[in-house]
Enzyme design. Structure first.
Site, short mmCIF file in Angstrom:
data_model
loop_
_atom_site.label_atom_id
_atom_site.label_comp_id
_atom_site.label_asym_id
_atom_site.label_seq_id
_atom_site.Cartn_x
_atom_site.Cartn_y
_atom_site.Cartn_z
N GLY A 133 0.85 -1.09 -0.25
CA GLY A 133 0.01 -0.22 -0.03
C GLY A 133 0.74 1.16 -0.03
CE LYS A 193 1.78 -7.57 -2.19
NZ LYS A 193 1.63 -7.11 -1.02
CG ASP A 196 3.52 -5.98 6.54
OD1 ASP A 196 4.53 -6.39 6.62
OD2 ASP A 196 2.71 -6.76 5.75
CB CYS A 244 -4.06 -3.57 6.73
SG CYS A 244 -2.62 -4.15 5.76
CB CYS A 256 20.57 6.37 17.39
SG CYS A 256 19.82 7.18 18.53
ZN ZN Z 1 17.76 6.00 18.60
#
Ligand code: ZN
Length: 263
Positions: A38, A83, A127, A186, A246
């Site tokens: 989508g 796909k 997803d 979904c 991070c």
């Molecule tokens: Zn982070």
């Protein structure tokens, strides 16, 4: 650029913020689109139409009849085909100049890491949280900007995680992996068809801006869309100083060509 390219991209080149220079950056760029559903459908269509030189389209699923309500890369004839391959054929019809690599596997591990490292920009159109976190880790590791989108029922979210800037949060800062987030897909929840178009198209717009360096991106902001009331708002995102993905690398390495906002 050839005369034909100057014509094909003339409506970009006419933009004063764009010009030939920005269009050439797109032609030289390589985008990794994870997911050809989508969100990946409109995102990849716009990236190809806009002239991003190289696209890698990755999806491990095959086209199902229930996809066609919103996954506009695919047609009734492509039901049952992978796909990524169906998407590659659709993109070639839009713009045969774009080099498209179809990866008909769910990306993970070393392959995901290698493809992220080669990309100018990554679009997370997947997803599931496992893939989202794996994409985020690879993008942080290689300092490749990530455009993340999600859509479910009538609710959409888009953000940019650009770790070339050491002050920028990553996806994990926002959605910690160990948090109790119930995975809603979904497949069972339902989704308003044009919402995926709205979110995927915003992802394409942010990707084009990041590659060309024009405008302000959604870096450090989460755009929240309620398609039922058509209310859009954005909330500021903070980097989690204790983020296991991070924080350590962000403290030791910053891209020298991309000074932080506070510098
Ligand atoms: Zn982070």
């Amino acid at each position: 650029m050839t005369d034909e390219q100057l014509l094909r991209y003339s409506r970009h080149i006419l933009l004063s913020e764009f010009g030939v220079e920005a269009q050439e950056k797109l032609l030289a760029a390589s985008a990794l689109v994870v997911g050809a559903g989508g969100l990946g459908s409109p995102a990849a269509l716009y990236l190809a139409a806009a002239g991003v030189g190289t696209l890698t389209l990755a999806d491990g699923d095959t086209v199902d009849l229930t996809n066609l309500q919103r996954q506009i890369l695919h047609t009734t004839q492509s039901v049952g085909t992978p796909k990524a391959e169906s998407g590659k054929a659709a993109l070639a019809r839009i713009n045969p100049e774009v080099r498209v690599a179809a990866v008909s596997r769910r990306l993970a591990g070393e392959e995901l890491d290698r493809l992220v490292a080669q990309a100018t920009i990554v679009l997370d159109c997947s997803d599931n949280f496992e893939t989202r976190h794996a994409i985020n880790r690879a993008c942080v590791r290689h300092r490749v900007p990530l455009v993340s989108g999600a859509a479910l029922r009538f609710d959409g979210q888009v953000s940019v995680f650009d770790l070339r800037d050491r002050t920028s949060p990553c996806y994990h800062c926002l959605f910690p992996e160990d948090a109790e987030i119930e995975e809603m897909r979904c497949a069972v929840m339902g989704i308003f068809a044009p919402l995926t178009g709205i979110v995927g198209t915003i992802q394409a717009a942010e990707a084009l801006k990041l590659v060309t360096g024009i405008g302000e991106t959604l870096k450090g902001r989460l755009l929240i869309i309620d398609a039922l009331s058509m209310e859009w708002r954005s909330v500021k995102l903070e980097r989690d100083p204790a983020c296991p993905v991070c924080s350590t690398s962000a403290a030791t390495t910053a891209c020298p060509s991309f000074p932080s906002a506070g510098a």
